[in-house]
Design a protein around this motif. Structure first.
Motif, mmCIF file in Angstrom:
data_model
loop_
_atom_site.group_PDB
_atom_site.id
_atom_site.type_symbol
_atom_site.label_atom_id
_atom_site.label_comp_id
_atom_site.label_asym_id
_atom_site.label_seq_id
_atom_site.Cartn_x
_atom_site.Cartn_y
_atom_site.Cartn_z
ATOM 1 N N GLU A 163 0.831 -1.217 0.000
ATOM 2 C CA GLU A 163 0.000 0.000 0.000
ATOM 3 C C GLU A 163 0.860 1.260 0.000
ATOM 4 O O GLU A 163 0.580 2.215 -0.739
ATOM 5 N N MET A 164 1.911 1.271 0.814
ATOM 6 C CA MET A 164 2.772 2.459 0.898
ATOM 7 C C MET A 164 3.558 2.672 -0.398
ATOM 8 O O MET A 164 3.758 3.811 -0.830
ATOM 9 N N LEU A 165 3.986 1.591 -1.027
ATOM 10 C CA LEU A 165 4.694 1.717 -2.300
ATOM 11 C C LEU A 165 3.741 2.166 -3.406
ATOM 12 O O LEU A 165 4.127 2.942 -4.289
ATOM 13 N N HIS A 166 2.510 1.698 -3.345
ATOM 14 C CA HIS A 166 1.491 2.158 -4.309
ATOM 15 C C HIS A 166 1.276 3.661 -4.180
ATOM 16 O O HIS A 166 1.228 4.394 -5.182
ATOM 17 N N ASP B 110 1.061 -0.101 -9.943
ATOM 18 C CA ASP B 110 -0.197 -0.818 -10.109
ATOM 19 C C ASP B 110 0.021 -2.315 -9.889
ATOM 20 O O ASP B 110 1.129 -2.758 -9.566
ATOM 21 N N GLU B 111 -1.029 -3.088 -10.104
ATOM 22 C CA GLU B 111 -0.947 -4.532 -9.875
ATOM 23 C C GLU B 111 0.104 -5.191 -10.756
ATOM 24 O O GLU B 111 0.732 -6.176 -10.352
ATOM 25 N N GLY B 112 0.311 -4.627 -11.943
ATOM 26 C CA GLY B 112 1.299 -5.197 -12.854
ATOM 27 C C GLY B 112 2.706 -5.137 -12.297
ATOM 28 O O GLY B 112 3.490 -6.092 -12.443
ATOM 29 N N ILE C 111 7.203 -8.037 -9.488
ATOM 30 C CA ILE C 111 8.093 -8.183 -8.334
ATOM 31 C C ILE C 111 7.884 -9.547 -7.670
ATOM 32 O O ILE C 111 8.848 -10.194 -7.237
ATOM 33 N N ALA C 112 6.632 -10.007 -7.612
ATOM 34 C CA ALA C 112 6.364 -11.336 -7.051
ATOM 35 C C ALA C 112 7.009 -12.421 -7.909
ATOM 36 O O ALA C 112 7.574 -13.391 -7.378
#
Length: 330
Positions: free
Chosen positions: A287-290, A296-298, A303-304
């Motif tokens: 959340e903080m990085l967003h 975004d989710e991409g 990263i995952a």
């Protein structure tokens, strides 16, 4: 899909550092142990800086005195991780805190941790693997004992070897013998560096220990030639932004170099380090990085994927986690 629901992979988590304050207080009460004023009025851990944090961390571990304690700890930590969307985690485990580096005792503690991990996988859908870490400020000789524990128990569950503790004490080259032993046993190599030791400590980890991952490594940003070298060599950084901000290394998430490193081609991953100490979770990190970088989710999905590619688990486990990520991300 909300950020909390995004499937996450965490590579940098200290098992004892994941202990909820209520869990530690409860164990202390059960065992009639006075662990001093390590808690704030609000009930969290209290410390002034990184070095004070190390003292509080070690004080908290004094309530962990048996394999059963570590069974309960492992379940508590993994339940919290899974609640924040983590489907695969690697935890740093220290024989220093599990039987005092005695191999027979360590095997008993490890068995309890593995049993808890199996239960957590069945109950919460999270997979755990272990990275053995000597404590740097305990010195090279004790690290050799830890390396022997690691080499003797290397396998499907214990897959890596690293080092944590105070970066300003000793030289990483002093621990080369222990890392060579671990590598010969088939363990994958990481090391804490570039948090308090500066960019030169990252170079030491690469040159003296031959790491393929670096825990933190953020201070490399102060030497852009080093950043380019890290990117070119494919060395993975286990970044923990919330930890860095909580300890005052950066004033806020926007000041953190994770976005610049990603832009420069570095393989970055996201972790919580010692989440209850730093008032964070994997959800909060996302959340903080967003908010800071409008990711975004991409970006988080990439990263995952980077994280599981860099994981120290066997190919079968890696394929399983990769398929779960792909299903979730369409």
């Amino acid at each position: 899909m909300t950020i909390k629901d995004l499937p996450k992979v965490e590579l940098h988590l200290h098992l004892e550092g994941g202990a909820p304050p209520a869990f530690v207080r409860g164990l202390a009460k059960e065992k009639h142990i006075d662990i001093g004023g390590i808690f704030s009025e609000s009930g969290g851990y209290r410390f002034a800086d990184f070095w004070d944090f190390l003292k509080v961390y070690e004080a908290a571990t004094t309530v962990l005195q048996s394999p059963q304690d570590f069974y309960r700890l492992t379940l508590a930590v993994l339940e919290q991780s899974a609640a924040n969307g983590v489907i695969y985690s690697e935890c740093f485990l220290s024989p220093d805190f599990c039987g005092g580096r005695d191999l027979i005792a360590w095997r008993e503690y490890l068995h309890a941790i593995e049993e808890a991990a199996a239960k957590a996988e069945a109950d919460f859908g999270i997979t755990l693997r272990g990275i053995i870490t000597p404590i740097r400020h305990f010195g090279p000789e004790k690290a050799r004992q830890t390396a022997r524990c690691a080499a003797e128990t290397a396998g499907r569950f214990i897959t890596g070897f690293g080092i944590g503790g105070d970066e300003k004490i000793g030289k990483l080259a002093d621990f080369a013998w222990s890392f060579d032993m671990a590598r010969e046993a088939g363990l994958r190599i990481t090391a804490h560096a570039g948090e308090w030791g500066g960019p030169e400590s990252v170079r030491d980890a690469i040159n003296d220990l031959g790491v393929e991952r670096v825990g933190h490594g953020v201070r490399a940003i102060e030497d852009l030639a080093l950043v380019d070298e890290i990117a070119e060599r494919g060395i993975v950084l286990e970044l923990c932004p919330g930890s860095n901000v909580a300890l005052g290394l950066y004033k806020d998430f926007r000041a953190h170099p994770i976005a610049e490193m990603l832009k420069r081609g570095v393989k970055v991953t996201i972790s919580t380090d010692d989440p209850p100490f730093f008032h964070t979770t994997m959800t909060r990190e996302y959340e903080m990085l967003h908010r800071a970088f409008e990711w975004d989710e991409g970006v988080f999905a990439q990263i995952a994927r980077t994280s599981i590619e860099a994981a120290f688990c066997d190919a079968e486990t890696k394929t399983l986690i990769q398929s779960r990520l792909e299903q979730a991300n369409g």
